[in-house]
Design a protein around this motif. Sequence first.
Motif, PDB file in Angstrom:
ATOM      1  N   LEU A   1     -48.216 -13.279   1.326  1.00 58.30           N
ATOM      2  CA  LEU A   1     -49.677 -13.408   1.301  1.00 58.30           C
ATOM      3  C   LEU A   1     -50.289 -12.969   2.621  1.00 58.30           C
ATOM      4  O   LEU A   1     -51.296 -12.254   2.641  1.00 58.30           O
ATOM      5  N   ALA A   2     -49.683 -13.384   3.717  1.00 61.30           N
ATOM      6  CA  ALA A   2     -50.199 -12.983   5.027  1.00 61.30           C
ATOM      7  C   ALA A   2     -50.163 -11.466   5.174  1.00 61.30           C
ATOM      8  O   ALA A   2     -51.125 -10.854   5.656  1.00 61.30           O
ATOM      9  N   GLY A   3     -49.085 -10.842   4.735  1.00 61.67           N
ATOM     10  CA  GLY A   3     -48.976  -9.384   4.799  1.00 61.67           C
ATOM     11  C   GLY A   3     -49.999  -8.689   3.928  1.00 61.67           C
ATOM     12  O   GLY A   3     -50.622  -7.700   4.343  1.00 61.67           O
ATOM     13  N   GLN A   4     -50.195  -9.197   2.719  1.00 59.90           N
ATOM     14  CA  GLN A   4     -51.174  -8.597   1.812  1.00 59.90           C
ATOM     15  C   GLN A   4     -52.592  -8.737   2.364  1.00 59.90           C
ATOM     16  O   GLN A   4     -53.393  -7.807   2.280  1.00 59.90           O
ATOM     17  N   ILE A   5     -52.891  -9.898   2.926  1.00 63.69           N
ATOM     18  CA  ILE A   5     -54.223 -10.109   3.496  1.00 63.69           C
ATOM     19  C   ILE A   5     -54.425  -9.195   4.698  1.00 63.69           C
ATOM     20  O   ILE A   5     -55.486  -8.581   4.856  1.00 63.69           O
TER      21      ILE A   5
END
Length: 139
Positions: free
Chosen positions: A81-85
């Motif tokens: 999620l952090a990477g996608q955000i």
Amino acid sequence: MAEALTRQAQALEVEYESMTAHKNRVDALLRALDGSEADSRRLAHDTLPAPALGTGFAEARALFTAYDTVHGRLQRLSRGLAGQIEALGIAILTAGKGYGGVDEETRTRMRALVRHAKEEYVPARDPLARQDGQAGGTI
């Protein structure tokens, strides 16, 4: 022909204020994730020791194995999620500049985020891939 290209270019024009506001929301989500219980670094440190669930019987071992599996998947989800955000934030920030207007450090970071997302992708968990009949393997 030129008129059609002009219309297409206008249709693709980025509204700077709108994109900036959206990027600010994405950045806020990333900061909230980083400071939350779902932060992958916090999840990595907050583990349950195996003896806490009991020792000497199969049920305790099975429960710890389930806990460990879920904990590991939560860590991966948090990192994903952090990477996608972050990738969404980069895409928004660079939207209007064209790829040629993006510095090499940003390009490198975006490529790393894309590579990591591809490495972590499991088609069997993707409902759209299952729907299209492209998913294989186990969940």
